[in-house]
Design a protein around this motif. Structure first.
Motif, PDB file in Angstrom:
ATOM      1  N   ASP A 135      29.152  65.970  58.254  1.00  0.00           N
ATOM      2  CA  ASP A 135      29.163  65.771  59.701  1.00  0.00           C
ATOM      3  C   ASP A 135      30.577  66.017  60.227  1.00  0.00           C
ATOM      4  O   ASP A 135      31.362  65.090  60.432  1.00  0.00           O
ATOM      5  CB  ASP A 135      28.692  64.364  60.053  1.00  0.00           C
ATOM      6  N   TRP A 136      30.904  67.294  60.477  1.00  0.00           N
ATOM      7  CA  TRP A 136      32.250  67.663  60.884  1.00  0.00           C
ATOM      8  C   TRP A 136      32.558  67.268  62.322  1.00  0.00           C
ATOM      9  O   TRP A 136      33.732  67.223  62.712  1.00  0.00           O
ATOM     10  CB  TRP A 136      32.458  69.166  60.693  1.00  0.00           C
ATOM     11  N   LYS A 137      31.545  66.997  63.116  1.00  0.00           N
ATOM     12  CA  LYS A 137      31.803  66.629  64.513  1.00  0.00           C
ATOM     13  C   LYS A 137      32.527  65.296  64.629  1.00  0.00           C
ATOM     14  O   LYS A 137      33.149  65.005  65.655  1.00  0.00           O
ATOM     15  CB  LYS A 137      30.486  66.566  65.287  1.00  0.00           C
ATOM     16  N   LYS A 138      32.435  64.491  63.588  1.00  0.00           N
ATOM     17  CA  LYS A 138      33.078  63.170  63.611  1.00  0.00           C
ATOM     18  C   LYS A 138      34.432  63.157  62.913  1.00  0.00           C
ATOM     19  O   LYS A 138      35.112  62.126  62.893  1.00  0.00           O
ATOM     20  CB  LYS A 138      32.152  62.131  62.961  1.00  0.00           C
ATOM     21  N   GLU A 139      34.822  64.290  62.306  1.00  0.00           N
ATOM     22  CA  GLU A 139      36.079  64.339  61.562  1.00  0.00           C
ATOM     23  C   GLU A 139      37.255  64.645  62.505  1.00  0.00           C
ATOM     24  O   GLU A 139      37.167  65.543  63.346  1.00  0.00           O
ATOM     25  CB  GLU A 139      36.019  65.423  60.488  1.00  0.00           C
ATOM     26  N   PRO A 140      38.376  63.898  62.375  1.00  0.00           N
ATOM     27  CA  PRO A 140      39.586  64.195  63.186  1.00  0.00           C
ATOM     28  C   PRO A 140      40.241  65.478  62.705  1.00  0.00           C
ATOM     29  O   PRO A 140      41.227  65.467  61.969  1.00  0.00           O
ATOM     30  CB  PRO A 140      40.477  62.969  62.949  1.00  0.00           C
ATOM     31  N   LEU A 141      39.685  66.591  63.137  1.00  0.00           N
ATOM     32  CA  LEU A 141      40.027  67.900  62.592  1.00  0.00           C
ATOM     33  C   LEU A 141      40.875  68.743  63.535  1.00  0.00           C
ATOM     34  O   LEU A 141      41.764  69.471  63.109  1.00  0.00           O
ATOM     35  CB  LEU A 141      38.722  68.647  62.273  1.00  0.00           C
ATOM     36  N   ILE A 142      40.610  68.645  64.835  1.00  0.00           N
ATOM     37  CA  ILE A 142      41.201  69.572  65.802  1.00  0.00           C
ATOM     38  C   ILE A 142      42.586  69.099  66.232  1.00  0.00           C
ATOM     39  O   ILE A 142      42.766  67.953  66.664  1.00  0.00           O
ATOM     40  CB  ILE A 142      40.272  69.749  67.015  1.00  0.00           C
ATOM     41  N   LEU A 143      43.533  69.999  66.126  1.00  0.00           N
ATOM     42  CA  LEU A 143      44.929  69.686  66.420  1.00  0.00           C
ATOM     43  C   LEU A 143      45.183  69.622  67.926  1.00  0.00           C
ATOM     44  O   LEU A 143      44.804  70.518  68.671  1.00  0.00           O
ATOM     45  CB  LEU A 143      45.821  70.756  65.797  1.00  0.00           C
ATOM     46  N   VAL A 144      45.829  68.533  68.351  1.00  0.00           N
ATOM     47  CA  VAL A 144      46.371  68.419  69.710  1.00  0.00           C
ATOM     48  C   VAL A 144      47.831  68.025  69.512  1.00  0.00           C
ATOM     49  O   VAL A 144      48.180  66.851  69.517  1.00  0.00           O
ATOM     50  CB  VAL A 144      45.623  67.373  70.557  1.00  0.00           C
ATOM     51  N   SER A 187      32.880  75.303  67.455  1.00  0.00           N
ATOM     52  CA  SER A 187      31.464  75.454  67.814  1.00  0.00           C
ATOM     53  C   SER A 187      30.880  76.742  67.252  1.00  0.00           C
ATOM     54  O   SER A 187      29.757  76.758  66.730  1.00  0.00           O
ATOM     55  CB  SER A 187      31.329  75.424  69.340  1.00  0.00           C
ATOM     56  N   LYS A 188      31.654  77.825  67.329  1.00  0.00           N
ATOM     57  CA  LYS A 188      31.166  79.103  66.818  1.00  0.00           C
ATOM     58  C   LYS A 188      31.030  79.085  65.298  1.00  0.00           C
ATOM     59  O   LYS A 188      30.096  79.680  64.743  1.00  0.00           O
ATOM     60  CB  LYS A 188      32.101  80.226  67.252  1.00  0.00           C
ATOM     61  N   VAL A 189      31.960  78.406  64.622  1.00  0.00           N
ATOM     62  CA  VAL A 189      31.871  78.303  63.172  1.00  0.00           C
ATOM     63  C   VAL A 189      30.646  77.479  62.787  1.00  0.00           C
ATOM     64  O   VAL A 189      29.888  77.845  61.877  1.00  0.00           O
ATOM     65  CB  VAL A 189      33.148  77.668  62.585  1.00  0.00           C
ATOM     66  N   ALA A 190      30.427  76.365  63.485  1.00  0.00           N
ATOM     67  CA  ALA A 190      29.313  75.479  63.169  1.00  0.00           C
ATOM     68  C   ALA A 190      27.957  76.151  63.401  1.00  0.00           C
ATOM     69  O   ALA A 190      27.005  75.924  62.643  1.00  0.00           O
ATOM     70  CB  ALA A 190      29.414  74.207  64.006  1.00  0.00           C
ATOM     71  N   THR A 191      27.864  76.972  64.423  1.00  0.00           N
ATOM     72  CA  THR A 191      26.597  77.644  64.722  1.00  0.00           C
ATOM     73  C   THR A 191      26.403  78.925  63.925  1.00  0.00           C
ATOM     74  O   THR A 191      25.317  79.506  63.924  1.00  0.00           O
ATOM     75  CB  THR A 191      26.501  77.979  66.222  1.00  0.00           C
ATOM     76  N   GLY A 192      27.459  79.380  63.244  1.00  0.00           N
ATOM     77  CA  GLY A 192      27.358  80.580  62.435  1.00  0.00           C
ATOM     78  C   GLY A 192      27.466  81.871  63.208  1.00  0.00           C
ATOM     79  O   GLY A 192      27.243  82.952  62.656  1.00  0.00           O
ATOM     80  N   SER A 193      27.853  81.799  64.482  1.00  0.00           N
ATOM     81  CA  SER A 193      27.917  83.019  65.295  1.00  0.00           C
ATOM     82  C   SER A 193      29.069  83.935  64.897  1.00  0.00           C
ATOM     83  O   SER A 193      29.102  85.090  65.311  1.00  0.00           O
ATOM     84  CB  SER A 193      28.031  82.651  66.777  1.00  0.00           C
ATOM     85  N   LEU A 250      34.365  76.077  55.338  1.00  0.00           N
ATOM     86  CA  LEU A 250      33.544  77.059  56.043  1.00  0.00           C
ATOM     87  C   LEU A 250      32.086  76.970  55.615  1.00  0.00           C
ATOM     88  O   LEU A 250      31.176  76.915  56.461  1.00  0.00           O
ATOM     89  CB  LEU A 250      34.091  78.467  55.777  1.00  0.00           C
ATOM     90  N   LEU A 251      31.838  76.943  54.314  1.00  0.00           N
ATOM     91  CA  LEU A 251      30.467  76.874  53.826  1.00  0.00           C
ATOM     92  C   LEU A 251      29.796  75.560  54.213  1.00  0.00           C
ATOM     93  O   LEU A 251      28.616  75.539  54.578  1.00  0.00           O
ATOM     94  CB  LEU A 251      30.457  77.038  52.302  1.00  0.00           C
ATOM     95  N   SER A 252      30.547  74.471  54.131  1.00  0.00           N
ATOM     96  CA  SER A 252      29.993  73.177  54.521  1.00  0.00           C
ATOM     97  C   SER A 252      29.572  73.176  55.982  1.00  0.00           C
ATOM     98  O   SER A 252      28.545  72.600  56.341  1.00  0.00           O
ATOM     99  CB  SER A 252      31.031  72.080  54.265  1.00  0.00           C
ATOM    100  N   ASN A 253      30.356  73.836  56.826  1.00  0.00           N
ATOM    101  CA  ASN A 253      30.003  73.946  58.243  1.00  0.00           C
ATOM    102  C   ASN A 253      28.748  74.782  58.431  1.00  0.00           C
ATOM    103  O   ASN A 253      27.847  74.420  59.199  1.00  0.00           O
ATOM    104  CB  ASN A 253      31.167  74.575  59.019  1.00  0.00           C
ATOM    105  N   LEU A 254      28.689  75.905  57.746  1.00  0.00           N
ATOM    106  CA  LEU A 254      27.545  76.806  57.889  1.00  0.00           C
ATOM    107  C   LEU A 254      26.255  76.150  57.422  1.00  0.00           C
ATOM    108  O   LEU A 254      25.186  76.353  58.009  1.00  0.00           O
ATOM    109  CB  LEU A 254      27.794  78.095  57.105  1.00  0.00           C
ATOM    110  N   LEU A 255      26.361  75.353  56.351  1.00  0.00           N
ATOM    111  CA  LEU A 255      25.167  74.747  55.755  1.00  0.00           C
ATOM    112  C   LEU A 255      24.957  73.299  56.176  1.00  0.00           C
ATOM    113  O   LEU A 255      24.023  72.652  55.714  1.00  0.00           O
ATOM    114  CB  LEU A 255      25.261  74.838  54.227  1.00  0.00           C
TER     115      LEU A 255
END
Length: 557
Positions: free
Chosen positions: A81-90, A154-160, A72-77
């Protein structure tokens, strides 16, 4: 000023991408955040977020394992580069194939998924069908879930979603960037945020914890009435990290092994007492976990599938002990332990389908009296029938091993009959009370809602079994078979209506996923019953060939 401080922190973050590894997130995790209609520790929010995104409580990238708070903190700060990590479950393979993705994987990066325009089309189609109250296929539901995960990322990355600031007025919490210079205590909050972030990216554990604690004190001073108490935050943090249901699962497994060894070799007294001790310990952890959830949520823990499975598995063990002390037979515990153990294992295998979240009550459930009386009674009937199902497996095993000896064991069948009677009593009472609650909430006693209908079907199945045994339609073997087969009706009521049909007014319990586990269980169960029937039939044919003249029931199963 607030935005300037945030910009400075982000610049600092880029220079120290991996320095935070190994930090202690205790004080950080105790910060309060408002999300999902509830005020909770940020430790809970981070854990729920990572589980919703990836289906796992931690994330491994290269040689580093990211905890939920670290992620969470790494995303906020923006330290990684989390956009390139195979993170999202399908997790639904047909959807993976439909989107043209690598079918050997089930997690993909946000960049990969953003490049599949078909995903958004499918999700929009699902949304349109839901608005029109039309049936939505599994593919479309899964596509919508994946898009929701992308939106969450997206919301986590933008801090919203980083709403940690209690408002001076009203109930809607704010992000730190919403604080103006004129806001009370704003300078202190921003200073601690800046120092906290600098300590995180620099790997300074002492200052990271110091400023996390001081930030929490500054935020509480903004609105002490709205901010959760320290005791409440620490209690939920404790619950998150003690993992009571994991301990219960482990102790149940050890107890099962010990009691099974003692049943096979009665001279192993130590195994018997050790097994009983572990079973009691597991039950205490189980009860403690439920009690903690009740205190944290301020309500009975039976409003989603996770809580339902936890409660039912606890009920199985509680009934197992009650019958054990009443009839002094360890067979009840041998029936209860594997059922409760498998229920808890299933929760760990399906964290996305059955999330552990403690969510606010939907409006129809806000009558705690009816929630407690009706829902707890219904789910306890599931527990009684699950115990009967486990007991039925033991009886069928004895028929497979030695049919004649099993048929002669009248006491064993009497014990099974008692559990079935308890289940019928609870299900009948719960169904009637559900009608009263429906009249109170929806203005009608009975409406043939799928949940109501399947509860009635399950009740009639078991009533048919009990009455059939009384009038002699089947013998003890038929009772054992029925205790296993009829549980399929309970599975349909409990799981099928919510996860397969997905229709009706009980929508607060709906979900998707887990079909393969349930289908495998049903198939293996029916195969086990078929094996017992074949063994029983073969034994009776052998007895008949020897001239045995045993009396026959009117109808055999």
């Amino acid at each position: 000023m607030a935005r300037l401080l945030t910009t400075i922190v982000l610049l600092l973050a880029g220079a120290f991408a991996n320095a935070a590894e190994g930090l202690d997130f205790n004080q950080w995790g105790l910060l309060a955040i408002q999300e999902g209609g509830r005020r909770k520790p940020i430790d809970t929010f981070a854990k729920e977020t990572l589980l919703r995104l990836s289906g796992k409580a931690t994330y491994k990238s290269g040689n580093r394992t990211w905890t939920a708070n670290d992620f969470l903190l790494s995303n906020l700060l923006e330290t990684h580069d989390w956009k390139k990590e195979p993170l999202i479950l399908v997790g639904y393979r047909p959807l993976v194939e439909t989107l043209g993705l690598d079918s050997t994987r089930k997690r993909f990066s946000p960049e990969e998924l953003a490049g599949t325009t078909q995903l958004l089309t499918l999700a929009q189609k699902a949304h349109d069908l839901e608005k029109e109250s039309k049936e939505v296929s599994r593919d479309l539901k899964e596509a919508e879930s994946v898009v929701n995960r992308m939106d969450l990322f997206s919301k986590v990355a933008t801090g919203s979603l980083f709403t940690i600031v209690p408002p001076a007025e009203g109930n809607k919490w704010l992000m730190p960037t919403d604080l103006g210079d004129s806001y009370p205590n704003a300078a202190s909050v921003n200073a601690h945020l800046s120092a906290l972030a600098s300590a995180y990216v620099g790997g300074d554990n002492f200052n990271f914890n110091l400023h996390s604690s001081q930030l929490r004190q500054s935020l509480r001073q903004l609105n002490a009435t709205l901010y959760p108490t320290e005791a409440k935050l620490k209690l939920e943090y404790f619950y998150n990290h003690i993992s009571p249901f994991d301990w219960a699962m482990l102790l149940y497994a050890i107890a099962l092994v010990g009691l099974w060894m003692a049943s096979v070799t009665p001279s192993l007294v130590l195994a018997r007492f050790g097994g009983l001790g572990c079973a009691i310990g597991g039950l205490l952890f189980h009860a403690g976990g439920i009690a903690l959830r009740c205190i944290i949520a301020g309500r009975p823990p039976v409003t989603n599938m996770f809580e339902s499975v936890v409660w039912v598995s606890f009920g199985v063990m509680a009934f197992g002990f009650a019958f054990f002390f009443r009839y002094r037979t360890v067979t009840y515990l041998l029936a209860a332990l594997p059922v409760s153990f498998l229920c808890l294992v299933l929760l760990r295998q399906l964290p996305v389908a059955m999330p552990e979240n403690i969510d606010p009550l939907v409006p129809v459930l806000r009558s705690n009296f009816w929630l407690t009386i009706h829902v707890l009674t219904i789910t306890l009937s599931y527990a009684a029938f699950a115990l009967a199902m486990g007991f039925g497996h033991i009886v069928l095993y004895r028929f497979i091993k030695n049919p004649r000896a099993a048929a002669a064991n009248v006491t064993l069948h009497f014990w099974l009959y008692r559990v079935l009677q308890l289940g019928v009593l609870l299900l009948a009472t719960g169904t009637i009370l559900g009608g009263v609650w429906a009249n109170y909430s929806w203005g009608r006693f009975w409406g043939w809602d799928p949940k109501e209908t399947w509860a009635l079907i399950a009740l009639l199945c078991y009533i048919f079994v009990l009455h059939g045994r009384i009038v002699g339609w089947w013998d003890q073997f038929g009772l054992a078979v029925s205790s296993v087969v009829c549980f399929c009706a309970v599975m349909m009521t409990w799981y099928g209506v919510n996860f397969v049909l997905g229709k009706g007014l009980h929508s607060y319990g709906f979900g998707i996923g887990g079909e393969q586990y349930v289908a495998t269980f049903v198939v293996l169960d029916l195969a086990y019953v078929a094996m017992a029937c074949w063994r029983r039939h073969k034994s009776r044919n052998r007895d008949d060939s020897r001239g045995s003249a045993a009396s026959q029931p009117i109808l055999e199963i």
